[in-house]
Motif scaffolding. Sequence first.
Motif, mmCIF file in Angstrom:
data_model
loop_
_atom_site.group_PDB
_atom_site.id
_atom_site.type_symbol
_atom_site.label_atom_id
_atom_site.label_comp_id
_atom_site.label_asym_id
_atom_site.label_seq_id
_atom_site.Cartn_x
_atom_site.Cartn_y
_atom_site.Cartn_z
ATOM 1 N N PRO A 8 0.850 -1.206 0.000
ATOM 2 C CA PRO A 8 0.000 0.000 0.000
ATOM 3 C C PRO A 8 0.883 1.254 0.000
ATOM 4 N N ASP A 9 0.330 2.347 -0.501
ATOM 5 C CA ASP A 9 1.063 3.613 -0.481
ATOM 6 C C ASP A 9 1.294 4.037 0.961
ATOM 7 N N LEU A 10 2.459 4.603 1.219
ATOM 8 C CA LEU A 10 2.751 5.096 2.561
ATOM 9 C C LEU A 10 1.962 6.375 2.809
ATOM 10 N N PRO A 11 1.243 6.446 3.924
ATOM 11 C CA PRO A 11 0.463 7.655 4.212
ATOM 12 C C PRO A 11 1.360 8.825 4.614
ATOM 13 N N ASP A 12 0.819 10.019 4.531
ATOM 14 C CA ASP A 12 1.534 11.230 4.917
ATOM 15 C C ASP A 12 1.788 11.249 6.424
ATOM 16 N N HIS A 13 0.847 10.720 7.197
ATOM 17 C CA HIS A 13 0.929 10.714 8.660
ATOM 18 C C HIS A 13 0.686 9.289 9.126
ATOM 19 N N LEU A 14 1.636 8.713 9.866
ATOM 20 C CA LEU A 14 1.530 7.319 10.288
ATOM 21 C C LEU A 14 2.010 7.165 11.714
ATOM 22 N N SER A 15 1.313 6.321 12.487
ATOM 23 C CA SER A 15 1.667 6.047 13.871
ATOM 24 C C SER A 15 1.727 4.543 14.093
ATOM 25 N N ILE A 16 2.639 4.084 14.964
ATOM 26 C CA ILE A 16 2.713 2.654 15.259
ATOM 27 C C ILE A 16 1.723 2.250 16.347
ATOM 28 N N ASP A 17 1.135 3.212 17.041
ATOM 29 C CA ASP A 17 0.165 2.928 18.104
ATOM 30 C C ASP A 17 -1.167 2.501 17.490
ATOM 31 N N PRO A 18 -1.620 1.254 17.754
ATOM 32 C CA PRO A 18 -2.869 0.775 17.144
ATOM 33 C C PRO A 18 -4.112 1.565 17.563
ATOM 34 N N ARG A 19 -4.057 2.305 18.652
ATOM 35 C CA ARG A 19 -5.205 3.098 19.102
ATOM 36 C C ARG A 19 -5.279 4.454 18.413
ATOM 37 N N PHE A 36 15.346 10.783 8.540
ATOM 38 C CA PHE A 36 15.106 12.094 9.125
ATOM 39 C C PHE A 36 16.380 12.924 8.988
ATOM 40 N N ASN A 37 16.286 14.039 8.269
ATOM 41 C CA ASN A 37 17.432 14.913 7.994
ATOM 42 C C ASN A 37 18.610 14.140 7.417
ATOM 43 N N GLY A 38 18.312 13.185 6.524
ATOM 44 C CA GLY A 38 19.356 12.446 5.841
ATOM 45 C C GLY A 38 19.904 11.236 6.567
ATOM 46 N N LYS A 39 19.402 10.945 7.776
ATOM 47 C CA LYS A 39 19.884 9.799 8.542
ATOM 48 C C LYS A 39 18.734 8.838 8.814
ATOM 49 N N ASP A 40 18.993 7.530 8.666
ATOM 50 C CA ASP A 40 17.970 6.531 8.958
ATOM 51 C C ASP A 40 17.743 6.449 10.463
ATOM 52 N N ARG A 41 16.459 6.410 10.847
ATOM 53 C CA ARG A 41 16.093 6.318 12.263
ATOM 54 C C ARG A 41 15.299 5.043 12.480
ATOM 55 N N TYR A 47 5.154 9.797 12.483
ATOM 56 C CA TYR A 47 5.753 10.793 11.602
ATOM 57 C C TYR A 47 4.680 11.485 10.786
ATOM 58 N N CYS A 48 5.035 12.666 10.262
ATOM 59 C CA CYS A 48 4.200 13.396 9.312
ATOM 60 C C CYS A 48 5.135 14.028 8.290
ATOM 61 N N VAL A 49 5.049 13.585 7.048
ATOM 62 C CA VAL A 49 5.943 14.058 5.998
ATOM 63 C C VAL A 49 5.633 15.504 5.627
ATOM 64 N N SER A 50 4.350 15.835 5.432
ATOM 65 C CA SER A 50 3.983 17.179 4.971
ATOM 66 C C SER A 50 4.312 18.262 5.998
ATOM 67 N N GLU A 51 4.170 17.961 7.288
ATOM 68 C CA GLU A 51 4.471 18.942 8.329
ATOM 69 C C GLU A 51 5.936 18.886 8.746
ATOM 70 N N LYS A 76 13.430 17.363 7.815
ATOM 71 C CA LYS A 76 13.001 16.723 6.576
ATOM 72 C C LYS A 76 12.758 15.235 6.841
ATOM 73 N N VAL A 77 11.540 14.772 6.541
ATOM 74 C CA VAL A 77 11.138 13.392 6.795
ATOM 75 C C VAL A 77 10.885 12.673 5.468
ATOM 76 N N GLU A 78 11.475 11.479 5.330
ATOM 77 C CA GLU A 78 11.222 10.626 4.176
ATOM 78 C C GLU A 78 10.843 9.243 4.673
ATOM 79 N N ALA A 79 9.737 8.712 4.186
ATOM 80 C CA ALA A 79 9.305 7.356 4.531
ATOM 81 C C ALA A 79 9.458 6.472 3.294
ATOM 82 N N PHE A 80 9.912 5.237 3.481
ATOM 83 C CA PHE A 80 10.143 4.347 2.355
ATOM 84 C C PHE A 80 10.023 2.897 2.807
#
Length: 82
Positions: A8-19, A36-41, A47-51, A76-80
């Motif tokens: 599935p496409d990665l959403p702009d805003h994603l949380s690992i908390d199921p609630r 995040f800012n060029g470093k893998d975390r 996270y929120c990519v747009s904000e 700067k946030v990048e999700a992949f």
Amino acid sequence: MNDSTTRPDLPDHLSIDPRSAHHVAAVFEHDIGIRFNGKDRADVEEYCVSEGWIKVPAGKTLDRKGKPLMLKLKGKVEAFYR
């Protein structure tokens, strides 16, 4: 291996908390990476990519409900998919 067409496409805003309202279970069936800012975390909880922010735990500090206290970092946030 997983085919990129079945992911599935990665959403702009994603949380690992199921609630959370921003939790998408189908995305977590695949391995996700956050840059995040060029470093893998590996410690990103939300996270929120747009904000341009991520939330990470603040060490071993807990809130009054016993959950880790979160810090909001801006940049700067990048999700992949890995």
